[in-house]
Design an enzyme around this catalytic site. Sequence first.
Site, PDB file in Angstrom:
ATOM      1  N   THR A 178     121.647 113.035 -22.468  1.00 36.06           N
ATOM      2  CA  THR A 178     122.670 111.992 -22.382  1.00 36.06           C
ATOM      3  C   THR A 178     124.062 112.483 -22.742  1.00 36.06           C
ATOM      4  OG1 THR A 178     121.150 110.192 -22.710  1.00 36.06           O
ATOM      5  CG2 THR A 178     123.400 109.719 -23.209  1.00 36.06           C
ATOM      6  N   ARG A 206     112.201 101.511 -15.994  1.00 34.23           N
ATOM      7  CA  ARG A 206     112.800 101.325 -17.325  1.00 34.23           C
ATOM      8  C   ARG A 206     114.314 101.610 -17.302  1.00 34.23           C
ATOM      9  NH1 ARG A 206     115.780 104.866 -21.024  1.00 34.23           N
ATOM     10  NH2 ARG A 206     115.552 103.959 -23.085  1.00 34.23           N
ATOM     11  N   GLY A 208     117.629 102.019 -19.937  1.00 33.55           N
ATOM     12  CA  GLY A 208     118.070 102.160 -21.327  1.00 33.55           C
ATOM     13  C   GLY A 208     119.425 101.517 -21.545  1.00 33.55           C
ATOM     14  N   ASP A 209     120.071 101.916 -22.621  1.00 31.95           N
ATOM     15  CA  ASP A 209     121.362 101.317 -22.979  1.00 31.95           C
ATOM     16  C   ASP A 209     122.529 101.866 -22.168  1.00 31.95           C
ATOM     17  OD1 ASP A 209     120.856 103.813 -24.309  1.00 31.95           O
ATOM     18  OD2 ASP A 209     122.647 103.461 -25.524  1.00 31.95           O
ATOM     19  N   THR A 229     124.522 107.377 -27.696  1.00 33.17           N
ATOM     20  CA  THR A 229     123.332 108.135 -27.315  1.00 33.17           C
ATOM     21  C   THR A 229     122.259 107.896 -28.366  1.00 33.17           C
ATOM     22  OG1 THR A 229     122.378 110.306 -26.928  1.00 33.17           O
ATOM     23  CG2 THR A 229     124.235 110.222 -28.458  1.00 33.17           C
ATOM     24  N   GLY A 230     121.017 107.785 -27.914  1.00 31.74           N
ATOM     25  CA  GLY A 230     119.938 107.545 -28.860  1.00 31.74           C
ATOM     26  C   GLY A 230     118.842 106.725 -28.228  1.00 31.74           C
ATOM     27  N   GLY A 232     117.524 104.094 -26.579  1.00 32.78           N
ATOM     28  CA  GLY A 232     118.194 103.056 -25.803  1.00 32.78           C
ATOM     29  C   GLY A 232     117.758 101.635 -26.090  1.00 32.78           C
TER      30      GLY A 232
HETATM   31  N1  ASP Z   1     120.188 106.320 -24.668  1.00 32.81           N
HETATM   32  C1  ASP Z   1     119.477 106.948 -23.592  1.00 32.81           C
HETATM   33  C2  ASP Z   1     118.426 106.028 -23.051  1.00 32.81           C
HETATM   34  O1  ASP Z   1     117.766 105.357 -23.833  1.00 32.81           O
HETATM   35  C3  ASP Z   1     118.802 108.208 -23.991  1.00 32.81           C
HETATM   36  C4  ASP Z   1     119.619 109.195 -24.749  1.00 32.81           C
HETATM   37  O2  ASP Z   1     120.660 108.882 -25.296  1.00 32.81           O
HETATM   38  O3  ASP Z   1     119.196 110.348 -24.790  1.00 32.81           O
HETATM   39  O4  ASP Z   1     118.188 106.018 -21.864  1.00 32.81           O
END
Ligand code: ASP
Length: 311
Positions: A178, A206, A208-209, A229-230, A232
């Site tokens: 990310t 799916r 994510g955020d 990032t994290g 999601g």
């Molecule tokens: N936030 C991203 C997601 O959940 C993943 C990531 O930040 O690595 O898709």
Amino acid sequence: MFTIAIHGGAGTLLPGDMSAEKEALYKGGLQKALDIGFRILEKGGSSLDAVTAAVIELENNPLFNAGKGAVFTNSGSHALDASIMEGQSKSCGAVTGVIGVQNPIVLAKLVMEKSGHVFLSGKGAEEFAQQEGCIFQPETYFYDEFRYHQWQLVKDSDRYQLDHTPEDASLREKKFGTVGAVACDSFGNIAAATSTGGMTNKRFDRIGDTPIIGAGNYANNATCAISCTGHGEKFIQAVAAYDVSCLMEYKGLSLQSAMEEVVMVKLMSIDGEGGMIGVDAKGAHALIFNSEGMYRGVRNSLELNEVKIYR
Ligand code: ASP
């Protein structure tokens, strides 16, 4: 004063996990993206153009989980998410689940500027990309050996895997992904851009955020520009990026305090691992994470220029 900050993912990154060569590659990749964005700001360019250019560079770098080198889905493809927002007009654009588009951030920007909509998904988003002349690439372009190996470990299970949390410790050194950028230009306009392949082995389309405005990405000249990032799901639950803006707008918190409140208190209270980068319209910045590390960098017109990985 102008500033740009970038990230390349956050997670269990510990000193010593990766070789000095690898570390140099990551830092070199971050510095290159930072410099590309910075040069645009230096020439009087907009924060929107700076964050777009920085994210394109990170998408094109296979070390990061976005664009080329993105993680594999359960069906063995790469379904990409991205979003972008501009703080003066509060215009934004986002795409989710797009396959084959070389630079999803370019597509998100086109959605913002030309579609009359804010959020497009899957086939429809790809059709719009074709119409607007986006560059498409075959599956082989996105292939990365490490990501393939990551996927092989979980593909026959119903487990999905965050790029940040490999089950196999030997994968640690290369696991992150990310990408994002936030910037404040010399006119005091701010912008945020975020792009990802999401989670390894993700199923059921799916999301994510990252492509959700207010969760993984947000910008408002009156408060802040944020890229996350994290994990999601947790960032969506916390409406993380917008919550920083709200704490600044309604409670008068500074950028730093608002980001600390969201990352270190609110996200942690729901086991939301990760981090975020932010700027405000005066060019102040903050890079906050509750994980072991976050690939990150910041450069501004006051001669600050640094890239870091660990705490
Ligand atoms: N936030 C991203 C997601 O959940 C993943 C990531 O930040 O690595 O898709």
